[in-house]
Each structure stands twice: as C-alpha cells, then as structure tokens.
Motif scaffolding. Structure first.
Motif, PDB file in Angstrom:
ATOM      1  N   LEU A 269      25.624 -80.571 -36.615  1.00 52.97           N
ATOM      2  CA  LEU A 269      25.429 -80.256 -35.200  1.00 52.97           C
ATOM      3  C   LEU A 269      25.567 -81.463 -34.287  1.00 52.97           C
ATOM      4  O   LEU A 269      25.698 -81.302 -33.073  1.00 52.97           O
ATOM      5  CB  LEU A 269      24.039 -79.635 -34.993  1.00 52.97           C
TER       6      LEU A 269
ATOM      7  N   PRO B  24      28.559 -80.275 -30.115  1.00 49.56           N
ATOM      8  CA  PRO B  24      29.477 -79.198 -29.749  1.00 49.56           C
ATOM      9  C   PRO B  24      29.739 -79.193 -28.239  1.00 49.56           C
ATOM     10  O   PRO B  24      28.831 -79.428 -27.440  1.00 49.56           O
ATOM     11  CB  PRO B  24      28.736 -77.927 -30.194  1.00 49.56           C
TER      12      PRO B  24
ATOM     13  N   PRO C 199      25.664 -75.968 -38.807  1.00 48.46           N
ATOM     14  CA  PRO C 199      25.809 -74.516 -38.946  1.00 48.46           C
ATOM     15  C   PRO C 199      26.055 -74.115 -40.400  1.00 48.46           C
ATOM     16  O   PRO C 199      26.509 -74.928 -41.206  1.00 48.46           O
ATOM     17  CB  PRO C 199      27.020 -74.196 -38.076  1.00 48.46           C
TER      18      PRO C 199
ATOM     19  N   GLU D 166      19.403 -70.573 -38.407  1.00 45.57           N
ATOM     20  CA  GLU D 166      19.719 -71.985 -38.181  1.00 45.57           C
ATOM     21  C   GLU D 166      18.686 -72.629 -37.268  1.00 45.57           C
ATOM     22  O   GLU D 166      18.312 -73.791 -37.453  1.00 45.57           O
ATOM     23  CB  GLU D 166      21.120 -72.109 -37.583  1.00 45.57           C
TER      24      GLU D 166
ATOM     25  N   ARG E   9      22.656 -71.771 -28.983  1.00 49.70           N
ATOM     26  CA  ARG E   9      23.977 -71.574 -29.578  1.00 49.70           C
ATOM     27  C   ARG E   9      23.936 -71.226 -31.067  1.00 49.70           C
ATOM     28  O   ARG E   9      24.925 -70.716 -31.601  1.00 49.70           O
ATOM     29  CB  ARG E   9      24.821 -72.841 -29.405  1.00 49.70           C
ATOM     30  N   VAL E  10      22.828 -71.521 -31.746  1.00 50.59           N
ATOM     31  CA  VAL E  10      22.769 -71.302 -33.191  1.00 50.59           C
ATOM     32  C   VAL E  10      22.098 -69.973 -33.497  1.00 50.59           C
ATOM     33  O   VAL E  10      21.455 -69.354 -32.637  1.00 50.59           O
ATOM     34  CB  VAL E  10      22.013 -72.450 -33.904  1.00 50.59           C
ATOM     35  N   SER E  11      22.236 -69.522 -34.737  1.00 50.47           N
ATOM     36  CA  SER E  11      21.605 -68.276 -35.164  1.00 50.47           C
ATOM     37  C   SER E  11      20.103 -68.486 -35.357  1.00 50.47           C
ATOM     38  O   SER E  11      19.636 -69.630 -35.482  1.00 50.47           O
ATOM     39  CB  SER E  11      22.225 -67.795 -36.475  1.00 50.47           C
TER      40      SER E  11
ATOM     41  N   LEU F   2      21.380 -76.718 -27.906  1.00 51.26           N
ATOM     42  CA  LEU F   2      21.787 -76.129 -29.182  1.00 51.26           C
ATOM     43  C   LEU F   2      20.950 -74.925 -29.570  1.00 51.26           C
ATOM     44  O   LEU F   2      21.430 -74.028 -30.257  1.00 51.26           O
ATOM     45  CB  LEU F   2      21.724 -77.187 -30.285  1.00 51.26           C
TER      46      LEU F   2
ATOM     47  N   GLU G  26      22.123 -72.782 -21.367  1.00 43.00           N
ATOM     48  CA  GLU G  26      23.145 -72.682 -22.403  1.00 43.00           C
ATOM     49  C   GLU G  26      23.708 -74.038 -22.837  1.00 43.00           C
ATOM     50  O   GLU G  26      24.588 -74.084 -23.696  1.00 43.00           O
ATOM     51  CB  GLU G  26      24.261 -71.758 -21.934  1.00 43.00           C
TER      52      GLU G  26
ATOM     53  N   ILE H 105      27.236 -78.845 -24.950  1.00 42.98           N
ATOM     54  CA  ILE H 105      25.864 -79.266 -25.214  1.00 42.98           C
ATOM     55  C   ILE H 105      25.620 -80.612 -24.536  1.00 42.98           C
ATOM     56  O   ILE H 105      26.406 -81.549 -24.684  1.00 42.98           O
ATOM     57  CB  ILE H 105      25.582 -79.375 -26.727  1.00 42.98           C
TER      58      ILE H 105
ATOM     59  N   THR I   1      31.700 -71.564 -36.206  1.00 38.71           N
ATOM     60  CA  THR I   1      30.816 -70.709 -35.414  1.00 38.71           C
ATOM     61  C   THR I   1      30.383 -71.375 -34.114  1.00 38.71           C
ATOM     62  O   THR I   1      29.809 -70.703 -33.251  1.00 38.71           O
ATOM     63  CB  THR I   1      29.561 -70.330 -36.223  1.00 38.71           C
ATOM     64  N   LEU I   2      30.635 -72.672 -33.967  1.00 42.41           N
ATOM     65  CA  LEU I   2      30.271 -73.401 -32.758  1.00 42.41           C
ATOM     66  C   LEU I   2      31.518 -74.005 -32.125  1.00 42.41           C
ATOM     67  O   LEU I   2      32.549 -74.177 -32.799  1.00 42.41           O
ATOM     68  CB  LEU I   2      29.273 -74.513 -33.085  1.00 42.41           C
TER      69      LEU I   2
END
Length: 367
Positions: free
Chosen positions: A264, A355, A310, A236, A231-233, A228, A225, A358, A315-316
């Motif tokens: 990012l 973020p 993003p 993305e 963590r992104v969609s 990145l 985790e 990370i 969102t982050l």
C-alpha cells in the motif's frame, strides 16, 4: 399500521419493505417490532457482513447542510492515528458561528510515554494551521472508556441549551461514542447504533432526545476518499487499523534503501546520511526492506502476495510518487489512512509512493 415514516435504529435510514436491494429494507412482518433494524444493519451486527450503499460523499455532506441554519454545539471527532485523513477540511463552512468541541479519539493507540499535555499542544497547533478555533480539545478512547465522561461534561458545559451535532469522518469511532451516550440518554434496550470496520455504517442522521427538548444528532460519517481506509476491503482494513498500542518499528537505513508497507505504500531513501526511520503503523502490517534498485521489480512480482494488503493485484490505483526533502526538525511523513514514518531531522531526500489519489504529507513530529 401507521404510515408514519420509521427509521432504522442502527443506521438512521428510512425503513422500507419494497426493495431488498435498497437501504432500509426490512421484511414486512418485521414492522411489528418496536425497535426496527434494517437488513443491512442486522447482517453487520450478527454475521459481520458488509453491504455497499448507494450513498456518495456528496450525499453525506448534504445531511450536514442543516448545520448552517442551526444553533448548536458541534462536536468533531477525529482519529488521532489518522488525523489528516479524519479531519473534515471544509468543516468551517458547515458550522458557521457555532462553537466547536474537538474530540481526539483512539488516544489509547499512542505509546504511553507520550504525555497527554504534549498531544493537546500539538493538536492546538494542528487546528490553528487549518484556521479552526475550537472552544476546547479533549483526548479520549471510546474503546477503553477513557475520558468519555469528560467529553460528556464538556458537552454539557458548552452546549448552553442548544442541540449537539456529532460530526466526523467515517471509521473514527463516532457511532461507538454515540452508543456510550445512549447509556446515559437512551430509553432502554434496542437503542444501539450499528458499528463496524466498514466506513459509512451510519447512513442518515440519528437523533437522541434530551431532557430539555433538545437533541443529540449523530450525523453520517464524511467519506474522505483521499485516505486508504476508504479504498481497501473490510478484511484488508482490519490489517491497517491498529487495535492495540502502536509499537514503533525502527529501521536504520542507508541511502539507496526502500521500505514497503505491505503493498500500500513505499518509501525510498534517496540521499542523506545513515539514519533511523521510525514506523508508526498497525502491528499486522508487513514492512519489507530492500534495495531501491530492486524495488520496482520486487513490487511487480510480489504485490498481492508477500506485499499485502492488497490481497489481489490491480484492485487499487497505480502507485504515485511524491518527492520530499526533510531537514532540520523531526518530521512525520504521513500516508493517509495507513500511518506515518518519523525522520529525526537529518537531511534526507525521499520518494514516497501511495496509490494515486491518496494524500501523502509532512508535518511536525507528533511523538
């Protein structure tokens, strides 16, 4: 109908017909099929949809616990583009005394001018620093079918009649590699593991029988985790995962200048002589240069718009700063899951943002 537990041929979870919201669901009428694929895998394969799972990182690690009691050859697949992010830090705890074969996938992404021998030597130093001693290191590209046969040969050379466990972090190409193996060991149409951009596609161990009553076991991808890509969609993710050879982008910076990597990541060149910063990242990722004195306000105004991904602000986790001093040798500044920036070794004081959570790290230059 037999009550024997059946498993999804795509992700390995037990099949169930009771709850459409849980992993492994198929409509009751689908039980008549010989090769069962759960609804989630069906949607990934045919509609490119992504379904979240209830699995956690600890759940994935639990599946690997059986390795501590097995005699097996362990094949660890890593992503050469995201080596730090795809390395399993606690790997030695799982494999015990079992031999380890290290397979570096996606070598086709590196510039062709980089000799494979140099990469292998660099990898040997990388794993030595992590107190790991593989029996061999193989570079390959599953996508391009480059050196995959050599990996199979090495598996046969080192397994000595044992089972083979394929381990790796999410999104390293592990399931695609298994599908290559199925062409050799599988029993026909329908034997194909589900693959997608979305991390965690394989949910449980998938077992491929071998002729000597042993098995190749595809374990679920470990979720790291601190990168990145977790963590992104999925949309993305497609912009930050390279699909073709990386063409480095070179920026000559004076101190007091900043590079944004979409929204990012960020690198501030605080002090040092004018020098090049070479960015090894996906070609679809927008890189923006500005003066450091304007960087905070520019980020606040444009994140999620000009500075994307993003795609949406908030969102982050918030950006977290780490400071580094580079001097004396070519050095890579790595933002896990995003890529790296190479400094040539001139004295440089840098602030690097990503973020919170990370990993940002330094290493001797790969290229």
């Amino acid at each position: 109908m037999s009550k024997e537990t059946r498993y999804c041929a795509g992700c390995g979870v037990p099949i169930q017909t009771e709850d459409p919201q849980r992993s492994g669901y198929v409509p009751p009428e689908a039980l008549e099929r010989e090769h069962l694929v759960c609804r989630r895998c069906h949607r990934i394969r045919h509609y490119n949809e992504v379904g979240k799972t209830e699995r956690t990182a600890d759940d994935f690690r639990t599946v690997l616990q059986e390795l501590t009691t097995q005699e097996a050859l362990v094949v660890h697949i890593v992503d050469i583009f995201d080596l730090e992010g795809s390395w399993i830090p606690e790997l030695s705890r799982y494999i015990g005394d079992n031999p380890l074969l290290l397979v570096a996938n996606k070598v086709d992404l590196l510039p062709q001018s980089v000799r494979p021998e140099k990469i292998e030597r660099w990898l040997a130093q990388f794993v030595k620093g992590r107190k790991t001693d593989p029996v061999d290191i193989v570079l390959c590209s599953v996508k391009m079918n480059l050196n995959v046969e050599r990996v199979v040969e090495k598996i046969e050379e080192y397994r000595n009649g044992r089972d083979v466990y394929i381990v790796g972090a999410t999104n390293v190409g592990k399931s695609s590699f298994i599908n290559r193996l199925l062409q050799q060991y599988g029993d026909g149409e329908g034997d194909e593991i589900t693959t997608s951009y979305y991390p965690g596609t394989t949910l449980d161990a998938i077992r491929i029988p071998l002729d000597d009553n042993r098995e190749i076991v595809d374990t679920p991808g470990i979720v790291n985790e601190d990168r990145l890509s977790e963590r992104v969609s999925p949309d993305e993710l497609r912009l930050i995962v390279p699909k073709t050879v990386i063409h480095p982008k070179v920026y000559q910076l004076n101190d007091g200048q900043t590079l944004f990597f979409g929204g990012l990541g960020r690198l501030d060149f605080k002090r040092g002589p004018r020098q090049p910063f070479v960015c090894y990242m996906a070609k679809d990722l927008y890189i923006h240069r500005t003066k450091t004195e304007r960087a905070d306000s520019l980020y606040a105004e444009h994140v999620g718009k000009m500075l994307s991904p993003p795609f949406e602000k908030g969102t982050l986790p918030p950006m977290w700063k780490q400071s580094f001093h580079v001097r004396g040798e070519k050095t890579d500044i790595v933002i896990s899951g995003l890529g790296w920036v190479t400094c040539r070794g001139d004295a440089a004081e840098l602030d690097v943002y990503a973020p919170k959570g990370i990993t940002v790290s330094l290493r001797p230059a790969l290229i």
